[in-house]
Structure formats: structure tokens, C-alpha cells
Design a protein around this motif. Structure first.
Motif, PDB file in Angstrom:
ATOM      1  N   UNK A  52       0.834  -1.203   0.000  1.00  0.00           N
ATOM      2  CA  UNK A  52       0.000   0.000   0.000  1.00  0.00           C
ATOM      3  C   UNK A  52       0.869   1.253   0.000  1.00  0.00           C
ATOM      4  N   UNK A  53       0.300   2.376  -0.378  1.00  0.00           N
ATOM      5  CA  UNK A  53       1.043   3.628  -0.220  1.00  0.00           C
ATOM      6  C   UNK A  53       1.392   3.826   1.256  1.00  0.00           C
ATOM      7  N   UNK A  54       2.495   4.494   1.546  1.00  0.00           N
ATOM      8  CA  UNK A  54       2.906   4.674   2.950  1.00  0.00           C
ATOM      9  C   UNK A  54       1.795   5.286   3.805  1.00  0.00           C
ATOM     10  N   UNK A 113       0.937   6.109   8.276  1.00  0.00           N
ATOM     11  CA  UNK A 113       1.602   6.188   9.582  1.00  0.00           C
ATOM     12  C   UNK A 113       1.631   4.824  10.274  1.00  0.00           C
ATOM     13  N   UNK A 114       2.813   4.412  10.698  1.00  0.00           N
ATOM     14  CA  UNK A 114       2.956   3.155  11.417  1.00  0.00           C
ATOM     15  C   UNK A 114       3.037   1.921  10.542  1.00  0.00           C
ATOM     16  N   UNK A 115       3.206   2.097   9.249  1.00  0.00           N
ATOM     17  CA  UNK A 115       3.205   0.935   8.342  1.00  0.00           C
ATOM     18  C   UNK A 115       4.261  -0.093   8.725  1.00  0.00           C
ATOM     19  N   UNK A 116       5.471   0.353   8.995  1.00  0.00           N
ATOM     20  CA  UNK A 116       6.526  -0.593   9.363  1.00  0.00           C
ATOM     21  C   UNK A 116       6.137  -1.386  10.606  1.00  0.00           C
ATOM     22  N   UNK A 117       5.606  -0.693  11.615  1.00  0.00           N
ATOM     23  CA  UNK A 117       5.223  -1.374  12.856  1.00  0.00           C
ATOM     24  C   UNK A 117       4.078  -2.357  12.634  1.00  0.00           C
ATOM     25  N   UNK A 118       3.133  -1.998  11.764  1.00  0.00           N
ATOM     26  CA  UNK A 118       2.032  -2.904  11.469  1.00  0.00           C
ATOM     27  C   UNK A 118       2.527  -4.172  10.787  1.00  0.00           C
ATOM     28  N   UNK A 119       3.412  -4.000   9.797  1.00  0.00           N
ATOM     29  CA  UNK A 119       3.961  -5.156   9.085  1.00  0.00           C
ATOM     30  C   UNK A 119       4.811  -6.002  10.034  1.00  0.00           C
ATOM     31  N   UNK A 120       5.611  -5.353  10.873  1.00  0.00           N
ATOM     32  CA  UNK A 120       6.425  -6.090  11.844  1.00  0.00           C
ATOM     33  C   UNK A 120       5.547  -6.862  12.815  1.00  0.00           C
ATOM     34  N   UNK A 121       4.414  -6.277  13.207  1.00  0.00           N
ATOM     35  CA  UNK A 121       3.476  -6.977  14.089  1.00  0.00           C
ATOM     36  C   UNK A 121       2.909  -8.217  13.400  1.00  0.00           C
ATOM     37  N   UNK A 122       2.558  -8.090  12.128  1.00  0.00           N
ATOM     38  CA  UNK A 122       2.036  -9.231  11.380  1.00  0.00           C
ATOM     39  C   UNK A 122       3.094 -10.330  11.241  1.00  0.00           C
ATOM     40  N   UNK A 123       4.333  -9.944  10.968  1.00  0.00           N
ATOM     41  CA  UNK A 123       5.403 -10.933  10.809  1.00  0.00           C
ATOM     42  C   UNK A 123       5.728 -11.621  12.134  1.00  0.00           C
ATOM     43  N   UNK A 171       0.038   5.507  14.425  1.00  0.00           N
ATOM     44  CA  UNK A 171      -1.134   5.745  13.585  1.00  0.00           C
ATOM     45  C   UNK A 171      -2.017   6.857  14.157  1.00  0.00           C
ATOM     46  N   UNK A 172      -2.131   6.906  15.487  1.00  0.00           N
ATOM     47  CA  UNK A 172      -3.050   7.868  16.092  1.00  0.00           C
ATOM     48  C   UNK A 172      -2.392   9.162  16.525  1.00  0.00           C
ATOM     49  N   UNK A 173      -1.078   9.164  16.709  1.00  0.00           N
ATOM     50  CA  UNK A 173      -0.403  10.371  17.177  1.00  0.00           C
ATOM     51  C   UNK A 173       0.602  10.839  16.129  1.00  0.00           C
TER      52      UNK A 173
END
Length: 110
Positions: free
Chosen positions: A26-28, A30-40, A86-88
């Protein structure tokens, strides 16, 4: 032995890996890296849990239970970092090292 719980865990692994892949594409945001790391890390956790249910020997079960700790520690940590970003505001990259280091220390201690 491949049981229903193991199959369900492995299906969850495929779903989380697919979600991580799609989220990274997806386009960048907020928090994309952390979301993907959480999924992995969640897929790491579920994979270790699935293998633990499959292997018959107690020593192998213990090994895979210990292998799961990295995901057990990192998944909620990356989730918290994602929610904050994502929220801040986006956190500095050094904060990503905290769950990785704590997970590695917990895993290495076992």
C-alpha cells in the motif's frame, strides 16, 4: 501429527503473511513498518505454536515453545508502536529496536 489446531494455526500464518505483504504494498501510511512487523512476529508465533503441536517428542515441543517467545514478546509491542504511530505521530526508528531487543533477550535467555 498434523491436527486441526495445527492446520488452523498454519492457515492463520498464511493470512497474516498475506496481510503483511498487502500492507507493505500500500502507499505509505503512519505506522506501516510497525504494522507489518506486528504481522510478521504474529506469524512467527503461530508457526512455532503449530510446529509445537505437530512434533511428538517432548524435547522438540519444548524447543518450539521456546522459539515462540520472540513472537509472543514482539507482537503486542509492535501493535502498541503501530497504534501510537497511527493515532499520534510517527515514532523515531530507534523505537523499533525495543521490541526486537527485548524479544531477542527473552528468546536468548530461554
Amino acid at each position: 501429527m498434523l491436527t486441526l489446531p495445527a492446520l488452523l494455526l498454519l492457515a492463520a500464518v498464511l493470512a497474516t503473511l498475506w496481510t503483511a505483504w498487502r500492507s507493505w504494498a500500500l502507499p505509505p501510511f503512519p505506522g506501516r513498518f510497525n504494522f507489518v512487523a506486528m504481522q510478521l512476529s504474529a506469524s512467527w508465533w503461530a508457526t512455532a505454536a503449530a510446529i509445537e503441536t505437530i512434533v511428538p517428542a517432548p524435547a522438540d515441543k519444548q524447543l518450539w515453545a521456546e522459539m515462540a517467545w520472540f513472537g509472543i514478546v514482539c507482537t503486542p509491542s509492535f501493535w502498541a508502536l503501530f497504534l501510537w504511530s497511527y493515532t499520534r505521530e510517527e515514532l523515531a526508528a530507534r523505537w523499533r529496536l525495543v521490541p526486537i531487543m527485548v524479544g531477542a533477550l527473552t528468546w536468548g535467555r530461554r
